[in-house]
Design an enzyme around this catalytic site. Structure first.
Site, short mmCIF file in Angstrom:
data_model
loop_
_atom_site.label_atom_id
_atom_site.label_comp_id
_atom_site.label_asym_id
_atom_site.label_seq_id
_atom_site.Cartn_x
_atom_site.Cartn_y
_atom_site.Cartn_z
N ASP A 16 0.80 -1.24 0.00
CA ASP A 16 0.00 0.00 0.00
C ASP A 16 0.83 1.28 0.00
OD1 ASP A 16 -1.95 -1.91 0.21
OD2 ASP A 16 -2.75 -1.24 2.13
N LYS A 116 -6.72 -4.86 -3.07
CA LYS A 116 -7.42 -5.44 -1.92
C LYS A 116 -8.42 -4.44 -1.37
CE LYS A 116 -3.65 -4.35 1.32
NZ LYS A 116 -4.38 -3.54 2.29
N CYS A 165 -1.62 -2.82 7.93
CA CYS A 165 -1.58 -3.71 6.76
C CYS A 165 -0.25 -4.47 6.63
CB CYS A 165 -1.87 -2.92 5.49
SG CYS A 165 -3.56 -2.26 5.47
#
Length: 210
Positions: A16, A116, A165
């Protein structure tokens, strides 16, 4: 021909690295942009034969957004599908500039870009499994099987956010049977007070820092 620095059975997962998680973004991580140059160099050097980049990619009405819950504010925690769910500011909405992979990195070496959080009813912190869904289970993303089919036995994880994450990705990678190295210096937390619990969780899991 350039030789990878790491063995062929080792993959890098960049989690990310997106503008919405950088200072000034919708869900800014503390000092989040500081890791970008080093990650860019890592990919440029072709140190890894297999590189995965994850990309938070939410529908606009995503269930993790505080705005979808009347009277709730960002960073409150609710029960969603029988599990705790932090409510977030709207971030990484599909197709918006904040959801793009960071443009300061040449993503050419990425073998897989895994999007995601695409389902409207379930959040997805980890690259390997979504959060708890409506049926109470954590659906798999398919990444573990993809890596195994490429002969990967070890994964190194970096990116944002260190305490959410990236941590969940490392924990799930270990649960899937991979050796894991957590590249601490190439991660940043949502806020600095997340670091102590993250270190504790990694130590308890026996996940090494790189």
């Amino acid at each position: 021909m350039h030789m990878s620095r790491f063995a062929d059975d080792t993959a890098l997962i960049v989690v990310d690295l997106q503008p919405d998680f950088m200072p000034g973004g919708a869900l800014a991580c503390f000092d989040g942009d500081a890791i970008v140059p080093a990650i860019a160099r890592l990919l440029e050097r072709r140190d890894y034969g297999t590189v995965v980049a994850t990309q938070d990619w939410h529908p606009r009405a995503h269930a993790s957004f505080a705005a979808q819950h009347a009277g709730r504010a960002p960073f409150e925690v609710i029960d969603l599908h029988g599990a705790p769910q932090t409510l977030w500011p709207e971030h990484c909405v599909q197709g918006t500039p904040g959801a793009a992979l960071d443009a300061r990195v040449d993503w050419t070496p990425a073998d897989l870009i895994l999007r995601k959080g695409t389902g409207v009813q379930v959040d997805s912190y980890s690259a390997f499994r979504e959060n708890h869904g409506p049926n109470g289970a954590r659906p798999r993303t398919g990444l573990a099987g993809w890596l195994r089919e490429r002969g990967i036995a070890e994964v190194h994880v970096c990116g944002l956010a260190r305490d959410v994450c990236v941590l969940w990705t490392a924990q799930d990678a270990q649960a899937e049977g991979f050796r894991v190295r957590f590249l601490w210096d190439l991660t940043r937390p949502v806020a600095p007070d997340g670091d102590a619990p993250t270190r504790q969780a990694l130590a308890q899991a026996g996940i090494g820092l790189g």
